[in-house]
Design an enzyme around this catalytic site. Sequence first.
Site, PDB file in Angstrom:
ATOM      1  N   LYS A 178      56.879  43.749 -13.391  1.00 60.31           N
ATOM      2  CA  LYS A 178      57.873  44.136 -12.381  1.00 60.31           C
ATOM      3  C   LYS A 178      57.207  44.318 -11.015  1.00 60.31           C
ATOM      4  CE  LYS A 178      60.900  46.010 -15.897  1.00 60.31           C
ATOM      5  NZ  LYS A 178      61.335  47.167 -16.701  1.00 60.31           N
ATOM      6  N   GLN A 224      60.909  53.552 -16.641  1.00 63.25           N
ATOM      7  CA  GLN A 224      60.575  52.588 -17.696  1.00 63.25           C
ATOM      8  C   GLN A 224      60.798  53.220 -19.075  1.00 63.25           C
ATOM      9  OE1 GLN A 224      59.623  49.254 -17.339  1.00 63.25           O
ATOM     10  NE2 GLN A 224      59.818  49.218 -19.562  1.00 63.25           N
ATOM     11  N   ASP A 272      68.583  49.965 -12.682  1.00 64.98           N
ATOM     12  CA  ASP A 272      68.689  49.494 -14.070  1.00 64.98           C
ATOM     13  C   ASP A 272      70.152  49.448 -14.513  1.00 64.98           C
ATOM     14  OD1 ASP A 272      66.592  48.513 -15.459  1.00 64.98           O
ATOM     15  OD2 ASP A 272      65.828  50.435 -16.165  1.00 64.98           O
TER      16      ASP A 272
END
Length: 298
Positions: free
Chosen positions: A53, A97, A120
């Site tokens: 990422k 994460q 997200d």
Amino acid sequence: MPIKLDGRQLSLEIQERLKNDIHKGIKEGERPPSLAVIRVGDDPASGVYVKNKEKACERVGIKSLLFHLDNDVSNRDLEELLNKLNLNAEVDGILLQLPLPSQLDAQKLISKISPAKDVDGLHENNVGKLLKNESGLRSCTPAGIINLLNSQKITISGKQIVVIGRSLLVGKPIALMMVNLNGTVTITHSKTTNLKEISNKADILVVAAGKPNLIDSSFIKEGAVVIDVGIHRLKSSNNGTTQLCGDVKLEDVVSKVLAYTPVPGGVGPMTVTMLLVNTIYSWQKRCGLNSTLKDLLP
Ligand code: NAP
């Protein structure tokens, strides 16, 4: 020849577009977009995902800020960090994460992220917007799948769609996106008793069960589109090497399908690219720039 839905290629094309959008914003006098990435503990798989990422951010011109916390960090300390990042005017996106160590409550922590920075797309406000078919930040993996289908002009409207899996991360949001796009959707899960029969009716089959090689050609209707979300690292019993595979036995189904996603190189790269799209969408909004990415957020 079946169509390969090539997530690597499409990611490159979208990332080129994102780079240009950032250049334009900076030319108009804005700061570059920025994404805060929070990693907890030393899970090696999470380490790889976070590195990918960060690299992707760098490629398009997003500034990434990594917060690597100890495995035993408390809910309260993590909440404090999230609050600080929520208040930081220079942060456009916050990514926590997953998975998190067992002392942490992932859903509760996600709820503490400002919905406007929830890149997200997992905050309940953003899930609610998807449910209501209102525009907003979208869950990355499902949004990536819709873009892969769009890229090959595979229509969803009027189609029979079967989704295997009902997680908050993949199964439920992809089902909602496809209903919003006028597909007729059946959601299945581990308690579904006639999975093969249901799967055989699918014009588009989305497999997100997290079970290696669960689906072979007997589950597939001739001419179906098969989207394989699963990703597994399997050790070969012969020579001990590891190989990546999905939830679908690709070599068995490929001659029967109209289109398919490879593993690796299908859904995975699109998930990362959609994180970038969400971050830049948020940046444009926060900086008062014209939104150029709505077509990528189903
Ligand atoms: P998850 O939270 O474990 O959910 C799996 C779902 O599949 C559950 O709803 C489960 O049913 C259902 N299921 C399990 N076994 C089944 C079976 N035999 N028949 C029918 N349904 C079954 O997993 P997830 O987060 O959705 O992820 C799914 C897979 O996608 C994993 O392999 C994950 O690594 C991968 N993934 C890949 C990406 C990417 O970017 N490529 C992104 C996210 C996830 P119940 O609800 O009844 O338990």
